[in-house]
Design a protein around this motif. Structure first.
Motif, mmCIF file in Angstrom:
data_model
loop_
_atom_site.group_PDB
_atom_site.id
_atom_site.type_symbol
_atom_site.label_atom_id
_atom_site.label_comp_id
_atom_site.label_asym_id
_atom_site.label_seq_id
_atom_site.Cartn_x
_atom_site.Cartn_y
_atom_site.Cartn_z
ATOM 1 N N ILE A 85 0.855 -1.191 0.000
ATOM 2 C CA ILE A 85 0.000 0.000 0.000
ATOM 3 C C ILE A 85 0.886 1.234 0.000
ATOM 4 C CG2 ILE A 85 -1.830 1.257 1.195
ATOM 5 C CD1 ILE A 85 -2.563 -1.332 2.582
ATOM 6 N N ALA A 86 0.568 2.186 -0.839
ATOM 7 C CA ALA A 86 1.344 3.425 -0.907
ATOM 8 C C ALA A 86 0.595 4.550 -0.206
ATOM 9 C CB ALA A 86 1.609 3.807 -2.362
ATOM 10 N N LYS A 87 1.362 5.420 0.430
ATOM 11 C CA LYS A 87 0.754 6.609 1.018
ATOM 12 C C LYS A 87 0.107 7.433 -0.087
ATOM 13 C CE LYS A 87 1.833 10.328 4.268
ATOM 14 N NZ LYS A 87 2.913 11.029 5.006
ATOM 15 N N ASP A 88 -1.015 8.059 0.232
ATOM 16 C CA ASP A 88 -1.833 8.843 -0.703
ATOM 17 C C ASP A 88 -2.688 7.969 -1.614
ATOM 18 O OD1 ASP A 88 -0.851 11.277 0.288
ATOM 19 O OD2 ASP A 88 0.857 11.225 -1.078
ATOM 20 N N SER A 89 -2.616 6.642 -1.448
ATOM 21 C CA SER A 89 -3.557 5.783 -2.168
ATOM 22 C C SER A 89 -4.972 6.095 -1.690
ATOM 23 C CB SER A 89 -3.247 4.304 -1.910
ATOM 24 O OG SER A 89 -1.980 3.963 -2.413
ATOM 25 N N VAL A 90 -5.942 5.766 -2.518
ATOM 26 C CA VAL A 90 -7.330 6.116 -2.205
ATOM 27 C C VAL A 90 -8.100 4.882 -1.744
ATOM 28 C CG1 VAL A 90 -9.508 6.993 -3.138
ATOM 29 C CG2 VAL A 90 -7.336 8.051 -3.808
ATOM 30 N N LEU A 91 -8.779 5.034 -0.622
ATOM 31 C CA LEU A 91 -9.692 4.007 -0.135
ATOM 32 C C LEU A 91 -11.120 4.420 -0.458
ATOM 33 C CD1 LEU A 91 -8.368 3.294 3.488
ATOM 34 C CD2 LEU A 91 -7.896 1.995 1.414
ATOM 35 N N PRO A 137 -27.638 4.909 8.717
ATOM 36 C CA PRO A 137 -28.438 5.376 7.574
ATOM 37 C C PRO A 137 -27.682 6.262 6.588
ATOM 38 C CG PRO A 137 -28.839 6.792 9.440
ATOM 39 C CD PRO A 137 -27.853 5.746 9.916
ATOM 40 N N VAL A 138 -26.355 6.421 6.755
ATOM 41 C CA VAL A 138 -25.623 7.298 5.841
ATOM 42 C C VAL A 138 -25.517 6.661 4.466
ATOM 43 C CG1 VAL A 138 -23.448 8.485 5.401
ATOM 44 C CG2 VAL A 138 -24.324 8.308 7.736
ATOM 45 N N ASN A 139 -24.964 5.441 4.436
ATOM 46 C CA ASN A 139 -24.807 4.704 3.177
ATOM 47 C C ASN A 139 -23.981 5.490 2.157
ATOM 48 O OD1 ASN A 139 -26.312 2.479 4.125
ATOM 49 N ND2 ASN A 139 -28.224 3.560 3.667
ATOM 50 N N GLY A 140 -23.977 5.043 0.916
ATOM 51 C CA GLY A 140 -23.179 5.688 -0.115
ATOM 52 C C GLY A 140 -21.711 5.307 0.003
ATOM 53 N N SER A 141 -20.885 5.845 -0.888
ATOM 54 C CA SER A 141 -19.447 5.589 -0.874
ATOM 55 C C SER A 141 -18.699 6.913 -0.964
ATOM 56 C CB SER A 141 -19.046 4.673 -2.033
ATOM 57 O OG SER A 141 -19.330 5.285 -3.279
ATOM 58 N N TYR A 142 -17.545 6.966 -0.310
ATOM 59 C CA TYR A 142 -16.750 8.189 -0.241
ATOM 60 C C TYR A 142 -15.273 7.828 -0.376
ATOM 61 C CZ TYR A 142 -21.127 9.895 1.762
ATOM 62 O OH TYR A 142 -22.449 10.198 1.969
ATOM 63 N N GLU A 143 -14.503 8.746 -0.940
ATOM 64 C CA GLU A 143 -13.080 8.504 -1.121
ATOM 65 C C GLU A 143 -12.284 9.111 0.027
ATOM 66 O OE1 GLU A 143 -11.823 9.883 -4.923
ATOM 67 O OE2 GLU A 143 -12.589 8.111 -5.972
ATOM 68 N N ALA A 144 -11.322 8.334 0.523
ATOM 69 C CA ALA A 144 -10.434 8.797 1.587
ATOM 70 C C ALA A 144 -8.997 8.510 1.175
ATOM 71 C CB ALA A 144 -10.761 8.094 2.900
ATOM 72 N N SER A 145 -8.120 9.459 1.433
ATOM 73 C CA SER A 145 -6.717 9.319 1.049
ATOM 74 C C SER A 145 -5.896 8.801 2.228
ATOM 75 C CB SER A 145 -6.175 10.677 0.591
ATOM 76 O OG SER A 145 -4.806 10.605 0.301
ATOM 77 N N ILE A 146 -5.067 7.797 1.987
ATOM 78 C CA ILE A 146 -4.232 7.239 3.050
ATOM 79 C C ILE A 146 -3.179 8.264 3.452
ATOM 80 C CG2 ILE A 146 -2.555 5.445 3.644
ATOM 81 C CD1 ILE A 146 -4.080 3.555 1.813
ATOM 82 N N SER A 147 -3.206 8.649 4.720
ATOM 83 C CA SER A 147 -2.310 9.695 5.216
ATOM 84 C C SER A 147 -1.190 9.159 6.095
ATOM 85 C CB SER A 147 -3.112 10.729 6.012
ATOM 86 O OG SER A 147 -3.816 10.104 7.085
ATOM 87 N N MET A 148 -1.326 7.927 6.594
ATOM 88 C CA MET A 148 -0.301 7.371 7.476
ATOM 89 C C MET A 148 -0.254 5.860 7.335
ATOM 90 S SD MET A 148 0.313 5.598 10.530
ATOM 91 C CE MET A 148 -1.197 5.637 11.487
ATOM 92 N N ILE A 149 0.959 5.331 7.239
ATOM 93 C CA ILE A 149 1.189 3.888 7.269
ATOM 94 C C ILE A 149 2.158 3.623 8.413
ATOM 95 C CG2 ILE A 149 2.053 1.876 6.025
ATOM 96 C CD1 ILE A 149 1.323 3.305 3.415
ATOM 97 N N ASP A 150 1.698 2.920 9.413
ATOM 98 C CA ASP A 150 2.526 2.656 10.587
ATOM 99 C C ASP A 150 3.740 1.815 10.178
ATOM 100 O OD1 ASP A 150 3.596 2.126 13.059
ATOM 101 O OD2 ASP A 150 1.686 1.597 13.993
ATOM 102 N N PRO A 151 4.952 2.307 10.437
ATOM 103 C CA PRO A 151 6.140 1.550 10.034
ATOM 104 C C PRO A 151 6.501 0.423 10.998
ATOM 105 C CG PRO A 151 6.806 3.589 11.081
ATOM 106 C CD PRO A 151 5.301 3.619 11.018
ATOM 107 N N ILE A 152 5.729 0.283 12.080
ATOM 108 C CA ILE A 152 6.050 -0.730 13.086
ATOM 109 C C ILE A 152 4.986 -1.826 13.081
ATOM 110 C CG2 ILE A 152 6.411 -1.165 15.547
ATOM 111 C CD1 ILE A 152 7.364 1.717 15.800
#
Length: 224
Positions: free
Chosen positions: A165-171, A178-193
């Motif tokens: 997984i690369a940082k800034d990849s999109v989830l 009741p919210v439902n739907g889909s939304y894009e989120a950008s990966i901001s942190m990948i734990d190195p440990i």
């Protein structure tokens, strides 16, 4: 989940949370004078949250202003006297110094007064209120804020997927009803440990929520 599988995040459960929580107290002790905000109210960065009683501090500011005006008049009068050779340069410098000191004292009095006006460090919403006007505050929190304009999503993944997984990849985030739907989120942190006990590591994604359509604190599912 096989390493390198492009869908290894499919059906991964997650939680949508505020990107920041702030417990707000006061830099100085005192009695709360005004606190009108209630849970659910929104505030802007720099906006007033609450104030402490400040009668003594306000009076100190007014006294300092009077001293500044007096020192200024003295300096102006003595400057004219110096031009007419009625006083020495040393005496003129003394009056100029008195004026500068009066300005410094005014600035100090204003800063002490301003400490009793507590403002918000973030754009946020009030999520808790612990005290009311008339109560004495020292170092305990008075209210709690959360930034929900930017939400965070944390996932715990198996170590086999580390490095895929690369940082800034999109989830793609799917909030629960009741919210439902889909939304894009950008990966901001990948734990190195890697957590050795569980064989997992964490990633965090940021989800813009400027219109506040998505409430914080709800479950979700995430896919890459």
């Amino acid at each position: 989940m096989a390493q390198g599988d492009a869908n290894y995040l499919d059906a991964m459960s997650c939680m949508i949370e505020p990107s920041m929580r702030v417990d707000v107290s006061s830099a100085v002790p005192g009695v709360i004078d005004k606190l009108d905000l209630q849970v659910g109210d929104t505030v802007k960065q720099g906006g007033k949250l609450f104030s402490l009683r400040s009668g003594v501090e306000a009076a100190s500011v007014e006294m300092a202003k009077v001293r500044v005006e007096f020192a200024k008049r003295q300096m102006q009068r003595n400057d004219e006297m110096f031009k007419e050779n009625l006083i020495s340069s040393h005496e003129r410098d003394e009056f100029e110094t008195e004026y500068q000191l009066a300005l410094k004292e005014l600035k100090y009095a204003e800063e002490v007064h301003d400490l009793r006006m507590i403002t918000s460090s973030i754009n946020g919403v009030i999520i808790d209120r612990f005290m009311d006007p008339g109560e004495y505050v020292e170092d305990a929190p008075v209210i709690s804020l959360a930034n929900i304009e930017l939400l965070k999503i944390e996932l715990v993944l198996p170590y086999e997927s580390f490095g895929t997984i690369a940082k800034d990849s999109v989830l793609t985030i799917y909030p629960e009803a009741p919210v439902n739907g889909s939304y894009e989120a950008s990966i901001s942190m990948i734990d190195p440990i890697i957590d050795a006990a569980s064989g997992t590591y964490r990633i965090r994604a940021a989800l813009l929520n400027t219109d506040s359509k998505i409430p914080a604190g709800i479950k979700c599912r995430a896919a890459l």
